[in-house]
Write an enzyme that holds these catalytic residues in place. Structure first.
Site, PDB file in Angstrom:
ATOM      1  N   LYS A  69       0.864  -1.188   0.000  1.00 39.31           N
ATOM      2  CA  LYS A  69       0.000   0.000   0.000  1.00 39.31           C
ATOM      3  C   LYS A  69       0.895   1.232   0.000  1.00 39.31           C
ATOM      4  CE  LYS A  69      -3.843   1.953   2.707  1.00 39.31           C
ATOM      5  NZ  LYS A  69      -4.726   1.695   3.867  1.00 39.31           N
ATOM      6  N   SER A 144      -9.716   1.548   2.996  1.00 38.94           N
ATOM      7  CA  SER A 144      -8.833   2.337   2.170  1.00 38.94           C
ATOM      8  C   SER A 144      -7.821   1.511   1.369  1.00 38.94           C
ATOM      9  CB  SER A 144      -8.101   3.361   3.031  1.00 38.94           C
ATOM     10  OG  SER A 144      -7.237   2.713   3.936  1.00 38.94           O
ATOM     11  N   SER A 168      -9.821  -1.073   6.969  1.00 43.25           N
ATOM     12  CA  SER A 168      -9.215  -0.800   5.665  1.00 43.25           C
ATOM     13  C   SER A 168      -8.527  -1.973   4.977  1.00 43.25           C
ATOM     14  CB  SER A 168      -8.205   0.346   5.788  1.00 43.25           C
ATOM     15  OG  SER A 168      -8.882   1.567   5.874  1.00 43.25           O
TER      16      SER A 168
END
Lengths: 459, 96
Positions: A69, A144, A168
């Site tokens: 990420k 996210s 997330s």
């Protein structure tokens, strides 16, 4: 054998047997990224020359490609946290999780899209465009860590490292039909993870199978002197015990997680999962967690307070662009957090939330005296349409209502694919474990996955 | 935590505290959105916390200390990507 669809454990075997080289794996994935990423927008940065180190052949993840990420700093490789503010930021050091994976022989091939600073549940708050759901491109991939989940589901990356502050990792994993693990707070070092809310942020894997999740956790778990909140105890050997018998384990079903607003098909998938556990000889126990309904409010007070402080460092002086480059959601959360910490309101809002947090944590502590794990839906609905919730922040926040309590308590939870809706959207089931009991959680998750059988995957 | 609606003046004050410059339109939108969120959050008033202590962190670790050591790789001259100007100093706006 389709290399792109292979799990880490299969790839390891193929490499070991000299049936494929790491270079070939990386080449096939690069080709796939070139073809699919322009449609999905799962990766923000593709590493130009991924480094395969031939001297690492005996390492546990030798030759396995992965993505991170874009909230993890990577020396010399642009790291944006999904925000324009950091669009040109080149870090000077490596996050511990990245360092550990490199030392285990894994090969970084890209950085994945996310809601800016981790603020969001759909990647629609990314300043670099939304990530589309590989199962239906009109739908969000979740967030996210939506880029990570979409990348693993669409075979752009055998595994990815996401970040979970309020759901997330688990929610996008559920929306994309991949496995996502939110670890106990303190199990994996946060050093080099761009902070959203420091008392809630956790670093964890997104993978194709539960076994892969255990293999990655074996590498990334453990104490780090760069992160004072990491647990000093030696972590377990997670992949070793995933096949243990789970007969007689007690699975708790909290009635508060099945209340109003749960999509009928999500509820059905969860019911089916409960049946599978019964079939495996587990005991189903009804439990009650009365504080659940207060978790979302508590979370939005604590998380926004912490983020208003964490994002204070972006002053545009030392690195990054000016504060004008914060997007709408970051500004909204900074404003809310600034309010709840401001003179006259601190006790009524922030302090109150930290007390309710104690009660939410107590709910879990009580429950784990009676059961081994808790089973619940991940999100009240399957993936929603792109644009559906962007103008209503509170509606967007409500999609995290079933994942947030776990972060407040600091305990681990696994999102495992359960099935699909009639419109072919994935639905995951959430398995919640006691603090630092990832070994048991992954064992139960793996057995569930075996009993469930193969699910369709993206072509 | 009585019913709280954020006025325009309060939004402007908060934006100054947070060092954010907001447009007129943003001031209006955030005023109504934050008020809506705060009215949802009001539900916490129902919870009796008079005998409950705070949880700021869940690790139960105490006083984690470590020796200080200088790491050369983090020295300022190697910090590529930083806005380091002449002689390894940062340039800031003049305070008036």
């Amino acid at each position: 054998m389709d290399i792109l669809k292979a799990s880490i454990s299969k790839l390891r075997q193929l490499i070991k047997d000299n049936k494929i080289s790491s270079e070939e794996i990386v080449a096939q994935i690069s080709e796939r990224i070139n073809k699919e990423n322009p449609k999905l927008n799962a990766l923000l940065t593709v590493v130009e020359k991924p480094e395969v180190n031939e001297n690492m052949k005996d390492k546990p993840l030798y030759g396995i490609a992965f993505t991170l990420k874009d909230t993890y700093v990577t020396k010399g490789i642009r790291t944006t946290a999904g925000s324009r503010l950091l669009e040109n930021y080149i870090p000077q050091y490596d996050a511990t999780v990245y360092k550990k994976l490199k030392e285990a022989g894994a090969v970084l091939i890209g950085k994945t899209n996310c809601d800016a600073w981790g603020h969001g549940s759909s990647t629609e708050n990314s300043d670099f465009g939304v990530t589309k759901n590989p199962w239906n491109q009109d739908y969000v991939a979740g967030g996210s860590s939506g880029g990570s989940a979409a990348a693993v589901a669409s075979h752009l990356s055998p595994f990815s490292i996401g970040e979970d502050t309020g759901g997330s990792i688990r929610q996008p994993a559920s929306f994309c039909s991949v496995v996502g693990l939110k670890v106990s707070y303190g199990l994996v070092s946060r050093y080099g993870s761009i902070a959203y809310a420091s008392s809630l942020d956790t670093v964890g894997p997104i993978t194709k199978t539960v076994e892969d999740c255990a293999l990655v956790l074996d590498v990334i778990a453990g104490n780090d002197n760069q992160d004072a909140t990491t647990n000093p105890a030696k972590p377990s050997h997670y992949s070793k015990s995933i096949n243990n018998d789970i007969k007689g384990f007690k699975i708790g079903i909290p009635k508060e997680y099945f209340v109003e607003g749960i999509d009928k098909e999500v509820a059905e998938q969860v019911e089916n999962s409960i049946k599978l556990f019964k079939k495996m000889g587990c005991e189903i126990v009804d439990i009650t967690m009365p504080m659940t309904r207060y978790a979302l409010s508590t979370y939005y007070l604590i998380a926004t307070s912490e983020t208003s402080s964490n994002l204070g460092r972006y002053d545009g002086i030392r690195y990054g662009n000016s504060r004008k480059d914060f997007g709408a959601e970051a500004k909204r959360r900074i404003m809310l957090g600034t309010f709840t910490l401001s003179a006259g309101y601190y006790d009524a809002y922030y302090k109150k939330a930290t007390k309710v947090r104690t009660l939410i944590k107590n709910d879990f502590d009580q429950a784990f005296k009676k059961v081994d794990i808790i089973l619940a839906p991940v999100s009240p609905t399957p993936a929603f349409k792109i644009g559906e919730k962007v103008n209503n922040p509170l509606q967007m926040y409500l999609s995290d209502i079933l994942t947030i309590p776990v972060n407040l308590a600091g305990i681990p939870a696994l999102s495992v694919p359960a099935g699909f809706t009639k419109y072919k959207l994935p639905v995951g089931v959430q398995l919640i474990g006691n603090r630092f009991e990832e070994e048991k959680l992954l064992n139960i998750g793996h057995k569930f996955e075996q009993e469930r059988g193969e699910l369709p995957s993206i072509d | 935590m009585a019913k709280k609606t954020l006025t325009k003046e309060e939004i402007i004050h908060l934006s100054k505290l947070a060092n954010l410059s907001l447009t007129e339109e943003e001031i209006e939108i955030y005023g109504s959105q934050l008020s809506e969120i705060l009215s949802y959050i009001e539900q916490l008033e129902e919870v009796d916390t008079s005998k409950v202590s705070s949880t700021a962190q869940v690790t139960e670790l105490k006083n984690v200390t470590e020796e200080d050591e200088v790491k050369e790789e983090r020295s300022i001259k190697d910090l590529a990507g930083l806005k380091v100007n002449k002689d390894n100093y940062f340039t800031v706006k003049r305070i008036r």
